[in-house]
Motif scaffolding. Structure first.
Motif, PDB file in Angstrom:
ATOM      1  N   GLN A 295       0.845  -1.211   0.000  1.00 19.23           N
ATOM      2  CA  GLN A 295       0.000   0.000   0.000  1.00 19.23           C
ATOM      3  C   GLN A 295       0.875   1.254   0.000  1.00 19.23           C
ATOM      4  O   GLN A 295       0.601   2.216  -0.709  1.00 19.23           O
ATOM      5  N   ARG A 296       1.952   1.209   0.800  1.00 16.89           N
ATOM      6  CA  ARG A 296       2.843   2.372   0.886  1.00 16.89           C
ATOM      7  C   ARG A 296       3.519   2.626  -0.462  1.00 16.89           C
ATOM      8  O   ARG A 296       3.611   3.766  -0.915  1.00 16.89           O
ATOM      9  N   SER A 297       3.959   1.549  -1.116  1.00 17.55           N
ATOM     10  CA  SER A 297       4.650   1.747  -2.395  1.00 17.55           C
ATOM     11  C   SER A 297       3.671   2.276  -3.446  1.00 17.55           C
ATOM     12  O   SER A 297       4.036   3.099  -4.282  1.00 17.55           O
ATOM     13  N   HIS A 298       2.395   1.834  -3.380  1.00 13.71           N
ATOM     14  CA  HIS A 298       1.394   2.379  -4.317  1.00 13.71           C
ATOM     15  C   HIS A 298       1.155   3.862  -4.059  1.00 13.71           C
ATOM     16  O   HIS A 298       0.998   4.633  -4.997  1.00 13.71           O
ATOM     17  N   ARG A 299       1.137   4.213  -2.772  1.00  8.62           N
ATOM     18  CA  ARG A 299       0.903   5.632  -2.452  1.00  8.62           C
ATOM     19  C   ARG A 299       2.026   6.498  -3.024  1.00  8.62           C
ATOM     20  O   ARG A 299       1.778   7.555  -3.584  1.00  8.62           O
ATOM     21  N   SER A 300       3.283   6.006  -2.912  1.00 11.06           N
ATOM     22  CA  SER A 300       4.392   6.810  -3.452  1.00 11.06           C
ATOM     23  C   SER A 300       4.289   6.884  -4.969  1.00 11.06           C
ATOM     24  O   SER A 300       4.521   7.935  -5.558  1.00 11.06           O
ATOM     25  N   GLN A 301       3.928   5.740  -5.603  1.00 10.92           N
ATOM     26  CA  GLN A 301       3.792   5.754  -7.066  1.00 10.92           C
ATOM     27  C   GLN A 301       2.693   6.729  -7.485  1.00 10.92           C
ATOM     28  O   GLN A 301       2.856   7.480  -8.437  1.00 10.92           O
ATOM     29  N   ASN A 302       1.560   6.706  -6.739  1.00 16.30           N
ATOM     30  CA  ASN A 302       0.455   7.595  -7.092  1.00 16.30           C
ATOM     31  C   ASN A 302       0.847   9.058  -6.964  1.00 16.30           C
ATOM     32  O   ASN A 302       0.455   9.881  -7.783  1.00 16.30           O
ATOM     33  N   SER A 303       1.653   9.371  -5.920  1.00 12.96           N
ATOM     34  CA  SER A 303       2.060  10.775  -5.781  1.00 12.96           C
ATOM     35  C   SER A 303       2.945  11.170  -6.953  1.00 12.96           C
ATOM     36  O   SER A 303       2.844  12.277  -7.465  1.00 12.96           O
ATOM     37  N   LEU A 304       3.804  10.231  -7.383  1.00 15.64           N
ATOM     38  CA  LEU A 304       4.689  10.534  -8.514  1.00 15.64           C
ATOM     39  C   LEU A 304       3.863  10.739  -9.788  1.00 15.64           C
ATOM     40  O   LEU A 304       4.090  11.701 -10.528  1.00 15.64           O
ATOM     41  N   VAL A 305       2.872   9.851  -9.995  1.00 15.15           N
ATOM     42  CA  VAL A 305       2.024   9.968 -11.196  1.00 15.15           C
ATOM     43  C   VAL A 305       1.262  11.288 -11.162  1.00 15.15           C
ATOM     44  O   VAL A 305       1.185  12.001 -12.169  1.00 15.15           O
ATOM     45  N   ALA A 306       0.727  11.645  -9.979  1.00 16.10           N
ATOM     46  CA  ALA A 306      -0.016  12.900  -9.855  1.00 16.10           C
ATOM     47  C   ALA A 306       0.885  14.082 -10.180  1.00 16.10           C
ATOM     48  O   ALA A 306       0.467  15.041 -10.843  1.00 16.10           O
ATOM     49  N   TRP A 307       2.134  13.985  -9.740  1.00 12.00           N
ATOM     50  CA  TRP A 307       3.080  15.074 -10.000  1.00 12.00           C
ATOM     51  C   TRP A 307       3.394  15.163 -11.495  1.00 12.00           C
ATOM     52  O   TRP A 307       3.412  16.237 -12.085  1.00 12.00           O
ATOM     53  N   LEU A 308       3.592  13.980 -12.134  1.00 14.36           N
ATOM     54  CA  LEU A 308       3.916  13.962 -13.564  1.00 14.36           C
ATOM     55  C   LEU A 308       2.753  14.457 -14.414  1.00 14.36           C
ATOM     56  O   LEU A 308       2.947  15.078 -15.449  1.00 14.36           O
TER      57      LEU A 308
END
Lengths: 128, 176
Positions: B71-84
């Motif tokens: 879940q934590r790794s998905h949250r970091s990926q989602n923040s990166l995608v949102a930023w991109l």
């Protein structure tokens, strides 16, 4: 509704929810079961973590921390005080701090052109 | 050898239930399989020599950590995608966002299992601690003290989370 009735309703509800959840587990597809079996085989093929590592890691961590704690007083004897730590020690002394303030005051006074002369002029008639 | 057979039987028995519990937390089959695999490997490597009676709460404690890691790794990926996404011009539709019609048999399958899906969906909507307490008690049949070990909390805390879960589920689902 009494508390007893409510508890009985809770139990009945839990039982129904449990049955539904377990029915879902029983309906796990054969493909998924095959994947889970492969996972079990993979897990069983893993070599157990060596006992040495299991005990050496925590023991090593404890030894390092203990070493740091015990070594602290020795290191304070061995390490020569740095100029910064000397200054800090000087500043921590209240008497020396007063001295420092006085020194600063005299330095400032010295930088004021003619102020010392005027002070002397004002002071000298009183004396005469 | 005997111990290994016992461990194998334990892992085979717990697999489908563990998958279901992980799936409700992660919502993706592949993530749930990854979490179960990680937990099984860790149990086999580190705790195979512990008494078999301790395996179930230990396994679920490990699985819980694995689920949290994913879940934590998905949250970091989602923040990166949102930023991109801030750099994607508005109006440009990504292929992945296009809706794809589900095949008719999949819809039918979902409909026949609607009652189950309703319970599962309601459980999945619970806060994590309540969901864990409810599933460990009802799917895995752990008692309060075993659930406390698996969740890494006190027995009192398990009771609180569990009763809140039952109340929330009854409110959501009525009388089933």
């Amino acid at each position: 509704m009494s508390a007893g009735d409510d508890q009985a309703n809770d139990r009945a509800f839990e039982q129904r929810a449990r049955d539904e959840l377990r029915r879902g587990i029983d309906q796990t597809s054969p493909e998924l079961r095959a994947q889970l079996d492969q996972i079990v085989e993979r897990a069983l093929r893993q070599p157990p973590r060596p006992r040495l590592i299991r005990f050496a890691l925590p023991a090593g961590a404890v030894a390092v921390i203990a070493g740091l704690l015990v070594g602290q007083p020795w290191s304070s004897h061995v390490t020569p005080p740095t100029p910064a730590s000397d200054d800090f020690a000087l500043l921590m002394n209240v008497d020396n701090l007063d001295l420092l303030e006085q020194m600063e005051f005299y330095q400032w006074l010295d930088r004021q052109p003619g102020l010392l002369d005027e002070t002397a002029a004002v002071a000298s008639p009183q004396r005469s | 050898m005997e111990a290994n057979r016992e461990l194998e039987s334990f892992l085979r028995g717990i697999g489908a239930r563990a998958f279901r519990i992980a799936r409700l937390g992660l919502r993706e089959d592949q993530d749930a399989l990854d979490a179960v695999q990680e937990a099984m490997i860790k149990l086999a490597r580190r705790y195979a020599d512990r008494p078999a009676a301790e395996w179930t709460p230990l396994f679920y404690a490990i699985l819980r950590n694995c689920v949290h890691d994913i879940q934590r790794s998905h949250r970091s990926q989602n923040s990166l995608v949102a930023w991109l996404r801030r750099f994607v011009p508005p109006g440009e539709v990504e292929v992945a966002e296009l809706g794809v019609e589900p095949p008719p048999d999949a819809v039918e399958q979902v409909e026949t299992r609607q009652q189950l899906s309703r319970v599962e969906r309601a459980v999945a909507r619970l806060p994590a601690r309540q969901r864990e307490a409810f599933l460990l008690r009802n799917v895995e049949d752990l008692d309060v003290s075993e659930t406390a070990i698996a969740m890494g909390c006190t027995e009192g805390s398990v009771k609180t989370h569990y009763s809140r879960a039952v109340r929330a589920l009854r409110e959501q689902l009525g009388e089933l």
